[in-house]
Structure formats: structure tokens, C-alpha cells
Design an enzyme around this catalytic site. Sequence first.
Site, PDB file in Angstrom:
ATOM      1  N   PRO A  25       0.829  -1.212   0.000  1.00  0.00           N
ATOM      2  CA  PRO A  25       0.000   0.000   0.000  1.00  0.00           C
ATOM      3  C   PRO A  25       0.862   1.260   0.000  1.00  0.00           C
ATOM      4  CG  PRO A  25      -0.090  -1.143   2.139  1.00  0.00           C
ATOM      5  CD  PRO A  25       0.639  -2.037   1.188  1.00  0.00           C
ATOM      6  N   GLN A 101      -6.057  -1.474   1.452  1.00  0.00           N
ATOM      7  CA  GLN A 101      -5.757  -1.383   2.880  1.00  0.00           C
ATOM      8  C   GLN A 101      -6.763  -0.439   3.540  1.00  0.00           C
ATOM      9  OE1 GLN A 101      -2.242   0.850   4.329  1.00  0.00           O
ATOM     10  NE2 GLN A 101      -1.623  -1.031   5.373  1.00  0.00           N
ATOM     11  N   TYR A 187      -0.410   4.180  13.870  1.00  0.00           N
ATOM     12  CA  TYR A 187      -1.770   4.673  13.611  1.00  0.00           C
ATOM     13  C   TYR A 187      -2.769   4.075  14.613  1.00  0.00           C
ATOM     14  CZ  TYR A 187       0.402   6.632   9.473  1.00  0.00           C
ATOM     15  OH  TYR A 187       1.222   7.354   8.640  1.00  0.00           O
ATOM     16  N   ARG A 235      -1.576  -5.725   8.748  1.00  0.00           N
ATOM     17  CA  ARG A 235      -0.202  -5.199   8.798  1.00  0.00           C
ATOM     18  C   ARG A 235       0.147  -4.831  10.232  1.00  0.00           C
ATOM     19  NH1 ARG A 235       3.189  -1.139   4.823  1.00  0.00           N
ATOM     20  NH2 ARG A 235       3.452  -3.108   3.755  1.00  0.00           N
ATOM     21  N   LEU A 307      12.741  -2.604   1.621  1.00  0.00           N
ATOM     22  CA  LEU A 307      13.998  -2.689   0.866  1.00  0.00           C
ATOM     23  C   LEU A 307      14.239  -4.058   0.238  1.00  0.00           C
ATOM     24  CD1 LEU A 307      16.549  -0.397   2.724  1.00  0.00           C
ATOM     25  CD2 LEU A 307      15.394  -0.019   0.549  1.00  0.00           C
ATOM     26  N   ARG A 330       8.832   1.269  -2.773  1.00  0.00           N
ATOM     27  CA  ARG A 330       9.616   2.284  -3.493  1.00  0.00           C
ATOM     28  C   ARG A 330      10.283   1.762  -4.759  1.00  0.00           C
ATOM     29  NH1 ARG A 330      12.561   3.986   1.878  1.00  0.00           N
ATOM     30  NH2 ARG A 330      12.244   1.741   2.068  1.00  0.00           N
TER      31      ARG A 330
HETATM   32  C1  LIG Z   1       4.786   6.795  -1.195  1.00  0.00           C
HETATM   33  C2  LIG Z   1       4.583   5.794  -0.084  1.00  0.00           C
HETATM   34  C3  LIG Z   1       3.339   5.693   0.510  1.00  0.00           C
HETATM   35  C4  LIG Z   1       3.119   4.738   1.510  1.00  0.00           C
HETATM   36  N1  LIG Z   1       1.857   4.585   1.999  1.00  0.00           N
HETATM   37  C5  LIG Z   1       1.595   3.549   2.841  1.00  0.00           C
HETATM   38  C6  LIG Z   1       0.269   3.210   3.197  1.00  0.00           C
HETATM   39  O1  LIG Z   1      -0.710   3.783   2.703  1.00  0.00           O
HETATM   40  N2  LIG Z   1       0.094   2.198   4.091  1.00  0.00           N
HETATM   41  C7  LIG Z   1       1.141   1.495   4.620  1.00  0.00           C
HETATM   42  O2  LIG Z   1       0.929   0.584   5.425  1.00  0.00           O
HETATM   43  N3  LIG Z   1       2.403   1.768   4.254  1.00  0.00           N
HETATM   44  C8  LIG Z   1       2.656   2.741   3.364  1.00  0.00           C
HETATM   45  N4  LIG Z   1       3.927   2.946   2.914  1.00  0.00           N
HETATM   46  C9  LIG Z   1       4.994   2.006   3.344  1.00  0.00           C
HETATM   47  C10 LIG Z   1       5.178   0.907   2.299  1.00  0.00           C
HETATM   48  O3  LIG Z   1       4.013   0.111   2.172  1.00  0.00           O
HETATM   49  C11 LIG Z   1       6.376  -0.012   2.642  1.00  0.00           C
HETATM   50  O4  LIG Z   1       6.076  -0.733   3.815  1.00  0.00           O
HETATM   51  C12 LIG Z   1       7.674   0.753   2.857  1.00  0.00           C
HETATM   52  O5  LIG Z   1       7.852   1.771   1.874  1.00  0.00           O
HETATM   53  C13 LIG Z   1       8.892  -0.188   2.836  1.00  0.00           C
HETATM   54  O6  LIG Z   1       8.961  -0.895   1.606  1.00  0.00           O
HETATM   55  P1  LIG Z   1       9.963  -0.437   0.396  1.00  0.00           P
HETATM   56  O7  LIG Z   1      11.360  -0.457   0.963  1.00  0.00           O
HETATM   57  O8  LIG Z   1       9.751  -1.489  -0.664  1.00  0.00           O
HETATM   58  O9  LIG Z   1       9.584   0.930  -0.032  1.00  0.00           O
HETATM   59  C14 LIG Z   1       4.175   3.905   1.944  1.00  0.00           C
HETATM   60  C15 LIG Z   1       5.434   4.034   1.340  1.00  0.00           C
HETATM   61  C16 LIG Z   1       5.644   4.954   0.317  1.00  0.00           C
HETATM   62  C17 LIG Z   1       6.989   5.028  -0.337  1.00  0.00           C
END
Ligand SMILES: Cc1cc2nc3c(=O)[nH]c(=O)nc-3n(C[C@H](O)[C@H](O)[C@H](O)COP(=O)(O)O)c2cc1C
Length: 385
Positions: A25, A101, A187, A235, A307, A330
Amino acid sequence: MAQPMLFEPISIRDVTLKNRVVVAPMHQYSAVKGFAQDWHLMNAGRYAAGGAGLVIMESTKVERRGCGTVGDLGIWDDAFIPGLKRCVEFIRKHNSVPGIQLGHSGRKARRFRPWEGGAPLTPDGIDDWDQWELVSSSAKNSPETDPTPRALTRDEIPQMIERWGQAARRAHEAGFDVLDIHAAHGYLIHQFLSPFSNLRNDDYGGSELNRMRFCIEVVECVRTYWPASKPLFVRFSVEDDAGWGPDQSVALAKILKPKGVDVIDCSSGGMRGSPVVSAGPVTYGYQVPYAERLRRDADIMSMAVGLIVHADQAEQILQEGRADLIALARELLYNPNWPMDAAQKLGVDRQFGSVPPAQAYWLAKRAQSVKSVVPSTFMKGMNVD
Ligand SMILES: Cc1cc2nc3c(=O)[nH]c(=O)nc-3n(C[C@H](O)[C@H](O)[C@H](O)COP(=O)(O)O)c2cc1C
């Protein structure tokens, strides 16, 4: 390496994902008064067309007060269903599974957007400021410079739980197949779980089980509206570095599994700033140990996130039995076609069957006819020789 697990289908209840790649998400900060826009259709659509097995749309708020900032998606009214349905239909049309979500920011609501600094918002330009109240498990702020939320009264809690249930009903009516309850990142649900934020002395605070009660009742209520045929994820911030950790997460997962939770989506942090680093330095796969722990000790499917960047890295996590699903955020911003790219790198889908035929035709033709050309993304991963 054996046959890639990343591209093996997986069935959870009556839903089958064509592969184990999940779009985590991600807030888009683009809704207008909670309503989905063309951006949401395009964004969810590009990930579906990029070959992901499951696209989980961002934390969508179960009530107005729960919006973290301007532009949050809403699902607190039936009026939101058609806009979400449009995204669902597009995701499904492109052979992916639509997920969403559900969230509520609690005391972390009403803030500037991250790139604006993330500080508490001011009323300027917000026409429904009075309805955007900060509520939480307790009247405790963090940091102390933040506005103090109002503790939900004992009588308000059942209504709040019912809002999660109604949101699940709407998600089902919109056609989503997977629901992810946001109980992480500091949250509202996490504000009940963690002793750092929950100072209540009624049956929703105090003991560990009392602090879990709100989350458990949200799951129970959601399950009454969310069909038994459809998977339910939750989550967690498996470690929040503020009194809630892996042992508590395992205990809660064991309670939630028989109540109809299928997958724990394993994240961390957010209670006192994020991410947390108890697992070690924030580097490739820093939260994978949490997914591994939940899977092993709570005997429940887990989703790893954080990551995970390379195809061989994702494959290794699955091969080693550390998680059942791989979520990316990301890296998909960087490359929405990551699943297609990963399928090439792991040696499956030489005909590019995971992307729309109008693209697959040309990509396969290029791959066969121009042998000296490698795609721009074709650099080495974690373990490629
Ligand atoms: C732009 C952005 C928005 C995000 N929005 C949410 C969200 O709505 N809900 C959530 O649980 N995590 C959110 N996250 C966290 C991501 O779901 C993820 O857990 C976190 O970025 C780590 O993963 P990654 O290293 O692949 O980016 C967000 C992350 C990014 C970059």
C-alpha cells in the site's frame, strides 16, 4: 537456483494470485475529499499491467477523522464505492488481484504531507476542520509539541469498530478481493496495541490482552462483512521500539488466525518515528526477520516488505521459507514493471506473458531478434554472478 517460487501461483481462500509479487500500500496524496481520481486508476493500473500478482491500494480511511493528510482516499461512505470500483475493474482486467488497505490515523491524523515537513496541519484552507478531530486510545501526544488527541470514550469504541466493518462491506461491494487492515506505523490500531500510546485503564488498556482487544474486535467485525471466500491480511509493526515487539506480535497473530486472518504483513516502526532498527541496520530486507518470525512461531502466512529490491533477493527470501509473499513499494515507484523485469531475470516468462499482449509482442520480438540488446534495468542484483 530451482524453479522460481516468486512466479509460482498461490491460493489463499478462494483467491489465486498468479505470482508472489505484491504492490505494498502506498499513499498517493491525490484523492479529492476522499474520492479516487484518474491518478488512482492510472497508478493501480500501471502496477497491474506491470505484472504484479496483487495490487494493494493505499491506506483508505474508515472515517473522516482518520485521514492522515490532505488527499487521503476515503471509504467512510457508500458514495466512494464507484470510484474505487473503477480501479478494481481495471486491475482485474489486467490479470491482477485488487486489494485495499483500510486505515485510520488516530492521533497521527491531520498533518502536512511528508515533503511539506509532516508537521500538524493548520486550519487554513480546510473547510471541514471541526470534523477532522484527533482521536486516539489515550489523550497522549508524541512528540510533546504535537496537539493532544482526545481519548475515545468507552461508549465510542463499538461505533469506531463498526466503521471498520462498514468499510470492509464497501470494499467488498467495490469488488476488492484482498483486504489489509492497517494495524501498524503508529496509527489508530497500533495506538491501542502499544503501551507507549495506550494509557487506558478500562478493558481496552492495561494488560497486553486488553491492549489487543480493539484490534481483535476490528478483525471480528470486519470478518462479519468480508466474505469467508476472500483473504484478510493485517499489517503489524512487528517491532515498534516502544514496548510492542515480536513476542507480542506472535501472540496477537495466534489469536487472529482462528478469527479469519490469513496473512500478517510484517512492517515495523512508526510509534516513535520510523523505521526502527532493532533488526539491525536498515539495509536490504531489514524487516524480513519479522516475516520469518511470524511465519515460524505463529504458524501463519507472512508477507515481507522493506527494501526488497532485486529479483534474486526476493526469490531467496521465498526459497529459504522466510515469507510467503513479497511486497515492494519504493522499487515499484522506480520501476512499475518490476515483476516483468524480475520474470526475465529469473528466467521465466520469456514471451513477456505477464504484461498486456500489445506490449508483450514487441518485447518478445526485440528479445529474440536483437540478441546484443539488454534492457536498461538489467544490472546485477544481490546474488547474480
Ligand atoms: C509513497 C509511499 C506511501 C506509503 N503509503 C503507505 C500506506 O498507505 N500504508 C502502509 O501501510 N504503508 C505505506 N507505505 C509504506 C510501504 O508500504 C512499505 O512498507 C515501505 O515503503 C517499505 O517498503 P519499500 O522499501 O519497498 O519501499 C508507503 C510508502 C511509500 C513510499
